[in-house]
Design a protein around this motif. Sequence first.
Motif, PDB file in Angstrom:
ATOM      1  N   TYR A 235       0.725  -3.683   5.730  1.00  0.00           N
ATOM      2  CA  TYR A 235      -0.670  -3.834   5.311  1.00  0.00           C
ATOM      3  C   TYR A 235      -1.213  -5.204   5.710  1.00  0.00           C
ATOM      4  N   ASP A 500       5.914   0.304  -7.443  1.00  0.00           N
ATOM      5  CA  ASP A 500       4.650  -0.333  -7.079  1.00  0.00           C
ATOM      6  C   ASP A 500       4.705  -0.695  -5.598  1.00  0.00           C
ATOM      7  N   LEU A 505      -2.424  -3.849  -7.735  1.00  0.00           N
ATOM      8  CA  LEU A 505      -3.217  -2.645  -7.523  1.00  0.00           C
ATOM      9  C   LEU A 505      -3.708  -2.057  -8.840  1.00  0.00           C
ATOM     10  N   THR A 506      -4.861  -1.420  -8.794  1.00  0.00           N
ATOM     11  CA  THR A 506      -5.350  -0.673  -9.949  1.00  0.00           C
ATOM     12  C   THR A 506      -4.582   0.644 -10.027  1.00  0.00           C
ATOM     13  N   GLY A 509      -5.764   2.816  -7.279  1.00  0.00           N
ATOM     14  CA  GLY A 509      -5.270   2.358  -5.986  1.00  0.00           C
ATOM     15  C   GLY A 509      -3.811   2.742  -5.771  1.00  0.00           C
ATOM     16  N   THR A 510      -3.006   2.609  -6.826  1.00  0.00           N
ATOM     17  CA  THR A 510      -1.598   2.994  -6.741  1.00  0.00           C
ATOM     18  C   THR A 510      -1.463   4.488  -6.464  1.00  0.00           C
ATOM     19  N   LEU A 513      -2.299   5.251  -2.860  1.00  0.00           N
ATOM     20  CA  LEU A 513      -1.242   4.875  -1.925  1.00  0.00           C
ATOM     21  C   LEU A 513      -0.033   5.795  -2.033  1.00  0.00           C
ATOM     22  N   LEU A 530      -8.271  -0.253   1.479  1.00  0.00           N
ATOM     23  CA  LEU A 530      -8.044  -0.108   0.040  1.00  0.00           C
ATOM     24  C   LEU A 530      -8.597  -1.312  -0.711  1.00  0.00           C
ATOM     25  N   THR A 532      -8.746  -4.017  -3.459  1.00  0.00           N
ATOM     26  CA  THR A 532      -7.798  -4.709  -4.321  1.00  0.00           C
ATOM     27  C   THR A 532      -8.561  -5.744  -5.137  1.00  0.00           C
ATOM     28  N   ASP A 537      -7.404  -4.125   1.731  1.00  0.00           N
ATOM     29  CA  ASP A 537      -6.177  -4.032   2.512  1.00  0.00           C
ATOM     30  C   ASP A 537      -6.259  -2.875   3.503  1.00  0.00           C
TER      31      ASP A 537
END
Length: 612
Positions: A235, A500, A505-506, A509-510, A513, A530, A532, A537
């Motif tokens: 990333y 993780d 990450l929220t 967001g997690t 991903l 994404l 953050t 990212d």
Amino acid sequence: MLNLFRQRGLSNVIYGAVIVATILAFVITFRPQSTSKTASLSESCAARVRGRCIEPKAFWGAYHMLMPGRNAAMSRRMNLKRVALDGLVERELLIDEAKRLGIGVTDKELTDQLFAGYVRVSVPAADPQLEAQLLYQMYQAYGVPQDVAQTHFNDRDMAIPLDFRDPKTKSFDMKVYDRQVRNVSNRSTTEFREDQERELLASKMRDAIREPIRVSEGEAWDQYQQQYSTATLTYVPVKESWALRWTTDVSQGDVDAWSKSNQATLDKALEERKKEDAPQAGHIRHILVKLPYGATDDEKASALAKLSWAASRIKAGEPFAEVARSVSDDTGSAAKGGDVGDKTDGFVAPFKAAADALKPGEVTAGAVETQFGYHYIEKDDPAKATDVEGQLKKSLGRELVAKSKAAANAMYVAKRIDDAMRGGKPVEDAIKDAIAQYVHPQKVDMLRVLPGPASASDAGTDAAAGATQKQPLPAASFDASTDTEKPATQTSNAFNRGGDPFPGLTPDGTAQLMQFAFNGKDGDVLDTPLRTPDGFDVVVLKQHKSATRDEFEKDRTTFEGELVRAKRDEALSLYVKKLREQAKDDVKEDESYTAEAKTDGGTSNEEDEDEP
């Protein structure tokens, strides 16, 4: 009943008969009905559970067992008094459940357990790791063999094997038993037996809760895939702080237009900053650019270039506090405009010497090097408060406008990198092209590194003079391409579906991903940069490894055992939690028993604490 009885031979039969006689004497002497419990002289209770009193001596007995080393520091660290009392309360609630379900303990069961050297103490079910940690501490204290300890860890059985045998004859000995019981629990053998009967009954109830829990093969395979299928991501973070420095051109017209629409916001921010930035008599402010341990000359040159760039902003009229807030790596003081107070006694020698030499309103003539990095230091001058406020009014509006643009600019750069990579461009080339328009090297006067103070032992010597001589650092600049916060390729650790991918990450967001990492193909780029907490990212799936059925079959026995234990621990925890909720009005605890002794700040050795 005992391993000894499984042995063969006439001599063993005779020896077994002697042991049987000892057991009978043990039962007759210490059966619960043989002696009534001595009444307490006090009616105080460590806790009451549905009207039943948990006497202080029962509490202290459990506490002694949990803390065999009598280490007061460990007691405070693990909050063992709270553990002991909560364990006793849960024990009483489990006993009520056992009686409701018709579960009991016979004299023979109890005698066999004590004769074999197994003693128990209840630990709250909410934290299986705490139970395991306590077991480990107790096993160490009592010299329990590793194989025995591991069996108990696996069975989650809070039974501690003690040796009640005569050291010479290796047979059960009443005197050894009496001495061990008093040493372990500080209770009489009669009280101890009665207490262990309740512990064994509670243990049976725990087994009744846990035993039915099973894991199907399908569930085990699903969990194995969850745990052992892994992914690794590449990333490129594009940080708002970097975008704020290099991509946001703000004109005075922008500031004026924004201020008209956001005057209340500007006024509020100005009032808050004035409190933090206003010069105070004797106060020291600094900007720190950190150096890694064992920094190379190139790393030192880059750090010095960054600090020199910060100093040039101050010389151009920006308030020292505002530059410190946006640049300093000392995050604690940066939030306060670089203010570290007016006392320098606790600072390292080079910093203290440089700060103490400043007069109000002065800054250091160069960079001060310490083991933390390079510092640029100022001493506040209250006489310049009006000038500082005027500088702040000019810079704050510009800063707020720039911040309002930074997120959009960071997203713009991230999207350019994303698009270039989708077009097949290598990641490093994509980054270089995306930031090229923001790279405008500026001529900055490099700060010189000031010589550090010589030690008293070196004063006046050639060695002291030589210590101040430093080799010149290589040339370096600080711009969008050399800023350590610039977009740069990073690689995550391998993670499973419960891990993780990378920090910060929220939850959304997690989840995004995880879906991408375990359903995409190696080399795929996430459909959009994404969001953050500090920027955007660009994410690429570097590698995805799926667990195989062959690996599962190889590890199956061990894995299923661990999974069953975890599910049983969870079932017991939930069951006890429900019992406590149902009995919350019927449980009264005396909090004075759970208060740990206060420390003395480490000025003396900690002694073992005694019960009242």
